[in-house]
Design an enzyme around this catalytic site. Sequence first.
Site, short mmCIF file in Angstrom:
data_model
loop_
_atom_site.label_atom_id
_atom_site.label_comp_id
_atom_site.label_asym_id
_atom_site.label_seq_id
_atom_site.Cartn_x
_atom_site.Cartn_y
_atom_site.Cartn_z
N ARG A 43 0.85 -1.19 0.00
CA ARG A 43 0.00 0.00 0.00
C ARG A 43 0.88 1.24 0.00
O ARG A 43 2.09 1.13 0.13
CB ARG A 43 -0.93 -0.03 1.22
N GLY A 44 0.23 2.41 -0.12
CA GLY A 44 1.00 3.64 -0.19
C GLY A 44 1.25 3.93 -1.67
O GLY A 44 1.66 3.03 -2.42
N ALA A 45 0.99 5.17 -2.09
CA ALA A 45 1.01 5.49 -3.52
C ALA A 45 2.30 5.08 -4.24
O ALA A 45 2.24 4.40 -5.28
CB ALA A 45 0.70 6.98 -3.70
N ARG A 86 -7.45 -0.32 -6.88
CA ARG A 86 -7.56 0.82 -5.97
C ARG A 86 -7.57 2.09 -6.83
O ARG A 86 -6.57 2.42 -7.46
CB ARG A 86 -6.38 0.84 -4.96
N GLN A 191 -2.73 2.52 9.88
CA GLN A 191 -1.42 2.61 9.24
C GLN A 191 -0.46 3.44 10.10
O GLN A 191 0.76 3.23 10.05
CB GLN A 191 -1.54 3.27 7.85
N ASP A 232 -1.88 10.75 -2.18
CA ASP A 232 -2.22 9.70 -3.16
C ASP A 232 -2.45 10.28 -4.54
O ASP A 232 -2.29 9.58 -5.55
CB ASP A 232 -3.46 8.93 -2.69
N ASN A 241 -5.51 12.31 0.21
CA ASN A 241 -4.69 11.47 1.09
C ASN A 241 -5.63 10.74 2.04
O ASN A 241 -6.86 10.88 1.96
CB ASN A 241 -3.67 12.33 1.85
N LYS A 242 -5.07 9.94 2.91
CA LYS A 242 -5.85 9.10 3.81
C LYS A 242 -6.98 9.86 4.49
O LYS A 242 -6.78 11.00 4.94
CB LYS A 242 -4.89 8.50 4.86
O1 MRU Z 1 -4.79 3.14 2.02
P1 MRU Z 1 -3.31 3.37 2.02
O2 MRU Z 1 -2.63 2.84 3.22
O3 MRU Z 1 -2.67 2.91 0.72
O4 MRU Z 1 -3.17 4.95 2.06
C1 MRU Z 1 -1.88 5.50 2.00
C2 MRU Z 1 -1.85 6.96 2.18
O5 MRU Z 1 -2.87 7.63 2.28
C3 MRU Z 1 -0.49 7.60 2.14
O6 MRU Z 1 -0.46 8.74 2.94
C4 MRU Z 1 -0.14 7.99 0.70
O7 MRU Z 1 -0.30 6.90 -0.17
C5 MRU Z 1 1.22 8.53 0.58
S1 MRU Z 1 2.44 7.31 0.82
C6 MRU Z 1 3.96 7.97 0.51
#
Ligand code: MRU
Length: 339
Positions: A43-45, A86, A191, A232, A241-242
């Site tokens: 996970r994470g962009a 996603r 997270q 993201d 973002n989250k």
């Molecule tokens: O649902 P996730 O855990 O993939 O969400 C991740 C985030 O929102 C992060 O802040 C974002 O992807 C940036 S990661 C460098």
Amino acid sequence: MRTIFWKDGVVLIDQTKLPEKLELITCKHVVELLDAIKRLAVRGAPALEVAGAYGVVLACIEKEFTRVDEMKSHLIKTFDLIVSTRPTAVNLSIGAKRALDAALKGGSIDEIIRLALQEAEKIAREDIDRNRKIGEYGSKILEDGDTVLTYCNAGRLATVDWGTALGVVRSAVNEGKKIRVIACETRPLNQGSRLTCWELIQDGIDVTLITDSTAAHVMKQGMVDKVIVGADRIVRDSVFNKIGTYMISIVAKEHGIPFYVAAPKTTFDWKKTSKEVIIEERSAEELVYCGEKLLAPKNVNVYNPAFDSTPLDNVTAIITEHGIIEPPYDVNVPKVLRI
Ligand code: MRU
């Protein structure tokens, strides 16, 4: 250790197991990788950008192809499957598209495999380099003794290595600055508590965990110097973002605390506005259960968006591998990033 790499398949840290267990899994088929992406094992962009590219490589090798046209049409179908897992982080489709475009240039089955893998490995290396640069630029905004509040996980685990928001903290600490991090737990998938706290403790960086609802209190108490989060997708009017990031940005603005976003160029989708971005909605189970334990009545109605959008008006500056971008963003983003 890298969060994701290629070794006879896509090897990744299964982030659903952290902080209890550091476990690597290997995906040898596209369907395994799609599952890993959907359940947030990866996970994470930026990590998704690399996962998307490796997914195309898996599609090249998971079947015995005899014809190049048959192989190419399988890759195109797989690209659509990867991108649909996603929808919010733009990086996933960027990584998959780069590997697909490289593969489609191949004239033989072996060449297609080689080109796809070569491109995916290049993206993975680029991610490490750009995070280091984000860290170098970003560390300039941090002063010795600063306390940084962060949300979700924009660290090593969300990238191939080093991290974006946490990469900034890592670089500043490496330069000898004493930086303290306050990590919001980031309900419902935690997270922040599971991943951000784990990776900062691994590196010996001072971290304090708070509930998401404590964020306003610590900012009001003067316990936070700067907020740094990842992204993201960054569009012309906002940062996705989250879920909960928007709320943190409002509180930071109310208390005059600078709110920074750290993200690579690939997270920018500058032709779009927030109305055109799909916010992923996740299952009710994430809110209703904690493992086996019920946290709410089973039949309760649930709304569980995974992301929200923070207006760019709330963002003090965006830290990228090309430099720190300050408002006005409509002028400075295209100028700095050449997009
Ligand atoms: O649902 P996730 O855990 O993939 O969400 C991740 C985030 O929102 C992060 O802040 C974002 O992807 C940036 S990661 C460098």
